[in-house]
Design a protein around this motif. Sequence first.
Motif, PDB file in Angstrom:
ATOM      1  N   SER A  71     -31.099  25.434 -20.129  1.00 30.61           N
ATOM      2  CA  SER A  71     -32.008  24.865 -21.124  1.00 30.61           C
ATOM      3  C   SER A  71     -31.591  23.444 -21.471  1.00 30.61           C
ATOM      4  CB  SER A  71     -31.989  25.709 -22.399  1.00 30.61           C
ATOM      5  OG  SER A  71     -32.768  25.113 -23.419  1.00 30.61           O
ATOM      6  N   GLU A  72     -32.564  22.587 -21.629  1.00 27.70           N
ATOM      7  CA  GLU A  72     -32.330  21.229 -22.115  1.00 27.70           C
ATOM      8  C   GLU A  72     -32.072  21.225 -23.620  1.00 27.70           C
ATOM      9  OE1 GLU A  72     -32.191  18.248 -20.538  1.00 27.70           O
ATOM     10  OE2 GLU A  72     -32.494  19.130 -18.556  1.00 27.70           O
ATOM     11  N   ASP A  73     -32.568  22.253 -24.337  1.00 25.23           N
ATOM     12  CA  ASP A  73     -32.436  22.349 -25.791  1.00 25.23           C
ATOM     13  C   ASP A  73     -32.102  23.794 -26.143  1.00 25.23           C
ATOM     14  OD1 ASP A  73     -32.751  22.525 -28.577  1.00 25.23           O
ATOM     15  OD2 ASP A  73     -34.446  21.137 -28.595  1.00 25.23           O
ATOM     16  N   GLU A  75     -30.867  25.300 -28.793  1.00 24.82           N
ATOM     17  CA  GLU A  75     -31.331  25.831 -30.081  1.00 24.82           C
ATOM     18  C   GLU A  75     -32.812  26.187 -30.025  1.00 24.82           C
ATOM     19  OE1 GLU A  75     -27.436  24.286 -30.694  1.00 24.82           O
ATOM     20  OE2 GLU A  75     -29.146  23.329 -29.726  1.00 24.82           O
ATOM     21  N   ALA A  76     -33.628  25.355 -29.369  1.00 22.66           N
ATOM     22  CA  ALA A  76     -35.065  25.641 -29.235  1.00 22.66           C
ATOM     23  C   ALA A  76     -35.274  26.902 -28.394  1.00 22.66           C
ATOM     24  CB  ALA A  76     -35.798  24.454 -28.623  1.00 22.66           C
ATOM     25  N   SER A 115     -26.480  25.451 -21.765  1.00 21.98           N
ATOM     26  CA  SER A 115     -26.819  24.042 -21.720  1.00 21.98           C
ATOM     27  C   SER A 115     -25.539  23.225 -21.695  1.00 21.98           C
ATOM     28  CB  SER A 115     -27.647  23.630 -22.938  1.00 21.98           C
ATOM     29  OG  SER A 115     -28.046  22.287 -22.832  1.00 21.98           O
ATOM     30  N   LYS A 117     -25.935  20.175 -22.803  1.00 22.11           N
ATOM     31  CA  LYS A 117     -26.365  19.203 -23.808  1.00 22.11           C
ATOM     32  C   LYS A 117     -25.786  19.578 -25.177  1.00 22.11           C
ATOM     33  CE  LYS A 117     -29.313  17.669 -20.713  1.00 22.11           C
ATOM     34  NZ  LYS A 117     -28.690  17.144 -19.562  1.00 22.11           N
ATOM     35  N   PRO A 119     -25.984  19.731 -29.326  1.00 19.58           N
ATOM     36  CA  PRO A 119     -27.114  20.037 -30.215  1.00 19.58           C
ATOM     37  C   PRO A 119     -27.793  18.766 -30.693  1.00 19.58           C
ATOM     38  CG  PRO A 119     -25.044  20.904 -31.124  1.00 19.58           C
ATOM     39  CD  PRO A 119     -24.715  20.194 -29.855  1.00 19.58           C
ATOM     40  N   ASN A 120     -29.114  18.845 -30.854  1.00 14.58           N
ATOM     41  CA  ASN A 120     -29.849  17.714 -31.410  1.00 14.58           C
ATOM     42  C   ASN A 120     -29.503  17.568 -32.878  1.00 14.58           C
ATOM     43  OD1 ASN A 120     -31.212  17.116 -29.019  1.00 14.58           O
ATOM     44  ND2 ASN A 120     -32.826  18.595 -29.464  1.00 14.58           N
TER      45      ASN A 120
END
Length: 121
Positions: A71-73, A75-76, A115, A117, A119-120
Amino acid sequence: MPMNETINYIEFGSRHLAASKSFFEHAFGWRFTDYGADYTAFEGGGLQGGLFRSERASRAEQGGALLVLFSEDLEASLEKVSALGAQICRPIFPFPGGRRFHFVEPGGNELAIWSDKEPNP
């Protein structure tokens, strides 16, 4: 054309075939072709496969293979699978190379999403 001696197809047992099918369709956009009441094939998950009606399902703690999605995100993805009825069995945790969480879809199979990545904010 499949590549020689590579993973080409995977099948999941499901305690609730219709619920599993709906979950994967809505969560990840997988497309299904039904072959009778007890089997449905899928594509669109990066690998072709199928779901079959079964009283047993795959759980890592019982020695089942763990399928891990990217996943790129993160949390989403966690919010989406939770909203669609997945049970989070391991909340987001770090591991060498990134972060991931594990969930059990409505038919009883455990999967993970990872991921690399952060977290945003």
